[in-house]
Enzyme design. Structure first.
Site, PDB file in Angstrom:
ATOM      1  N   ASN A   1      48.914  66.843  56.049  1.00 48.46           N
ATOM      2  CA  ASN A   1      48.008  67.973  55.856  1.00 48.46           C
ATOM      3  C   ASN A   1      46.899  67.593  54.889  1.00 48.46           C
ATOM      4  O   ASN A   1      47.085  66.711  54.061  1.00 48.46           O
ATOM      5  CB  ASN A   1      48.789  69.167  55.280  1.00 48.46           C
ATOM      6  CG  ASN A   1      49.609  69.878  56.317  1.00 48.46           C
ATOM      7  OD1 ASN A   1      49.123  70.179  57.394  1.00 48.46           O
ATOM      8  ND2 ASN A   1      50.871  70.145  55.993  1.00 48.46           N
TER       9      ASN A   1
ATOM     10  N   ASP B   1      54.258  69.780  45.214  1.00 48.88           N
ATOM     11  CA  ASP B   1      53.084  68.909  45.119  1.00 48.88           C
ATOM     12  C   ASP B   1      52.999  68.142  43.808  1.00 48.88           C
ATOM     13  O   ASP B   1      51.923  68.003  43.212  1.00 48.88           O
ATOM     14  CB  ASP B   1      51.799  69.708  45.368  1.00 48.88           C
ATOM     15  CG  ASP B   1      51.634  70.053  46.843  1.00 48.88           C
ATOM     16  OD1 ASP B   1      52.431  69.543  47.660  1.00 48.88           O
ATOM     17  OD2 ASP B   1      50.723  70.806  47.205  1.00 48.88           O
TER      18      ASP B   1
END
Length: 637
Positions: A493, A329
């Site tokens: 997501n 991330d």
């Protein structure tokens, strides 16, 4: 030893002997227990009285003042005598017994301690008299989890269990993976990260901030475990589809490593979650009184690069070159740069780029068994040209070139990308990022996704832009008019960012779509037929991939190893799965899946000469299974 000077070691050793001697003296005076002899031995072989004569322990008058005369409880370390502004030494007895054993998550068994173990480890009276098997403990906890209706409460319950009883947590996860995976990881982990400051109870993992520049190696040495095999690290700038969550992104490494153990069998003690805190540009967090990170704007440029360089060097120095570092991330502009920078000198893997690419490629390979033909016979349109989209595209092109003996340039011509400004074409080359230029083909500019579909006529539409509901009814209908069995992958997501729902994909395509998503969706009934949506979850890939790297002792990650993982997943999709519309095997068999992926990855590492664990095992699947962590309780002497 941990870089300490001899004088420092000597002081620590002396202080430790004194502490054991004091404990021995107190234990002998209180109970006359033979345990005092154990403490004496650890203190260096002298009794507490002898230590007192030699002046190593405070005189008996001090002990009397501390309360020995009235209650027999000696304040051996001066804790009661110290005021709030006087520091005390946080001594801890290292023998796993009694109260400390119940507070040790790795060894705690709760009510599963046997009668013999309770006597041997001084647990008698510290537990209720009932002795419960682990299976009954698991049943009780599962009932408790199911009674909680709010997903975040379930997440907090499971994280608390992990901190209390490690083996029971992993047994619960392994036996109920399909039910609990969405709780421990996406989509619930996204909300947990957003509220991490408010729900923060006990630190998990290692926090490295800009303030620690020049001391990163020292921080790594503060971590109690010295044999680390897998590190998941984030800087919190692009958490799922939620953006910059700064230090609160720690929920992602913690969750990923829980899956490394539950799904891939990597030992919990060999896993290290790390957050590198360089600030945040999230105004809401900067103004949040409960925010746990640095309250400053995110560092960039040389300051950022120097901290990452120091971190990577410290990891290699402290844990060696066989510790896998998984980047997680990071924002696009850093994700590609870091992977490219360190892949030649360190064992690194980016799950957002390589892991996502592998799981999607596996789904496409399996999906084409419905459609027919090879990858080179079809066109693929990506909605989203960030690290996930371009990473998938590049792996698909690599597999396509190997399957059909095409050059990478020829393979890329079958792959098209749409970003926020429209279709990526050659006329935009001067204004797009370098990693997009490989897919800037000759074509007239196209501003929107629907027009791009009508022009390109793709077999598969892959969404990774993090723009919820971007696959509209018109988009799905256009894909269905071009293809008898359109492949629709809505990968973003969490669920709120998904390009479409499973129900929308099936109903708008009249039940013809081959659908996969990043977040879980319930089965859908359409025209009396039940469709089971496939979840294109990275958890299919990274646990098995990491296990393969560990068991082979690989020193580098190559693209061929990522391809091997994708192929290993695709080959486990059977005709029975196809009949249910699945392009991935069910998660209920994830440990078997991970063992097979690990074997494929390890085999490729050996073939490429990158494996250091020699000789090569004859049966890599069986070897992978034998190396997997088991959550079953151990018996204690």
């Amino acid at each position: 030893m941990l870089g300490l000077h001899r004088s420092s070691l000597a002081r620590i050793a002396s202080a430790t002997r004194e502490a054991w001697a004091a404990t021995a003296a107190a234990s002998r005076r209180r109970t006359g227990s033979p345990r005092a002899a154990q403490y004496v031995a650890m203190a260096g072989g002298r009794s507490g009285e002898e230590e007192g004569k030699n002046g190593s322990v405070p005189p008996s008058s001090d002990a009397t003042m501390a309360g020995v005369a009235t209650g027999g409880v000696e304040d051996a370390y001066g804790e009661d005598r110290a005021t709030e502004d006087q520091p005390v030494t946080p001594w801890a007895v290292c023998i796993a017994s009694g109260h400390s054993l119940l507070r040790d998550p790795r060894h705690n068994k709760g009510l599963s301690f046997t009668e013999k173990e309770r006597d041997a480890h001084y647990l008698r009276g510290l537990l209720p008299p009932a002795v419960l098997p682990q299976e009954l403990q698991e049943k009780r906890l599962l009932q408790n989890v199911r009674q909680l209706e709010v997903p975040l409460q379930r997440y907090m319950f499971l994280m608390d269990l992990q901190e209390r009883n490690e083996r029971l947590f992993y047994k619960l996860m392994i036996d109920n993976v399909e039910e609990l995976l969405p709780v421990v990881y996406t989509p619930t982990v996204g909300e947990a990260c957003q509220k991490y400051g408010s729900i923060f109870m006990r630190p998990q993992g290692l926090y490295i901030s800009l303030r620690d520049k020049g001391r990163v190696l020292e921080l790594l040495r503060n971590w109690p475990e010295k044999s680390i095999q897998v590190i998941v690290v984030t800087d919190g700038e692009r958490i799922l589809g939620l953006g910059d969550l700064g230090c609160q992104g720690m929920g992602i490494p913690v969750g990923k490593l829980a899956l490394y153990t539950a799904l891939g069998g990597v030992r919990p003690s060999a896993a290290l979650p790390i957050t590198i805190d360089v600030g945040t540009n999230n105004e809401e967090l900067l103004n949040d009184e409960f925010y746990i990170g640095l309250r400053q704007r995110r560092a960039t440029g040389q300051e950022y690069a120097e901290l990452l360089d120091e971190f990577m060097a410290a990891v290699k120095q402290n844990y060696g070159q066989k510790a896998l570092v998984q980047f997680e991330d990071f924002a696009n502009h850093n994700a590609f740069t870091l992977l490219e920078k360190y892949k030649g000198t360190h064992l690194v893997f980016n799950d957002d780029i390589q892991g996502t690419a592998a799981v999607v490629l596996a789904g496409l390979i399996a999906g084409l068994k419905f459609v027919g033909g090879t990858l080179a016979d079809h066109r693929f349109l990506f909605f989203g040209a960030g690290e996930a989209g371009t990473g998938i595209a590049e792996l698909v092109a690599l597999e396509m070139s190997m399957q059909s003996h095409l050059s990478p340039e020829e393979a890329r011509k079958n792959i098209w990308l749409v970003d926020s400004k429209g279709l990526i074409v050659s006329s935009r080359k001067d204004s797009i990022q370098p990693f997009k230029k490989l897919y800037a083909h000759e074509h007239e500019p196209v501003k929107d996704l629907l027009s791009a579909i009508k022009d390109i006529k793709p077999t598969a539409l892959i969404g990774s832009a993090g723009v919820g509901q971007s696959f509209t009814k018109e988009v799905i209908e256009a894909m269905s008019s071009i293809n008898k069995r359109p492949i629709i992958l809505a990968l973003s997501n969490p669920t709120s960012k998904s390009e479409c729902t499973a129900e929308q994909a099936y109903s708008w395509s009249q039940g013809r779509a081959i659908f996969g998503s990043g977040s879980p969706f319930d089965p859908v009934k359409y025209n009396d037929k039940l469709f089971v949506p496939a979840q294109a979850n990275n958890a299919y890939i990274f646990p098995g991939f990491g296990l393969g790297v560990v068991i082979s002792g690989a020193i580098r990650v190559k693209d061929d190893m990522v391809l091997a993982a994708a192929e290993g997943l695709a080959e486990q999709v059977t005709s029975e799965h196809f009949d249910k519309g699945l392009i991935y095997p069910p998660f209920s068999s994830i440990r078997k899946i991970s063992a097979n992926i690990a074997a494929r990855v390890a085999a490729k590492a050996y073939d490429l000469g990158l494996a250091s664990h020699l000789p090569r095992p004859r049966d890599l699947v069986k070897y992978a299974e034998s190396c997997m962590y088991s959550p079953i309780y151990r018996s204690y002497r």
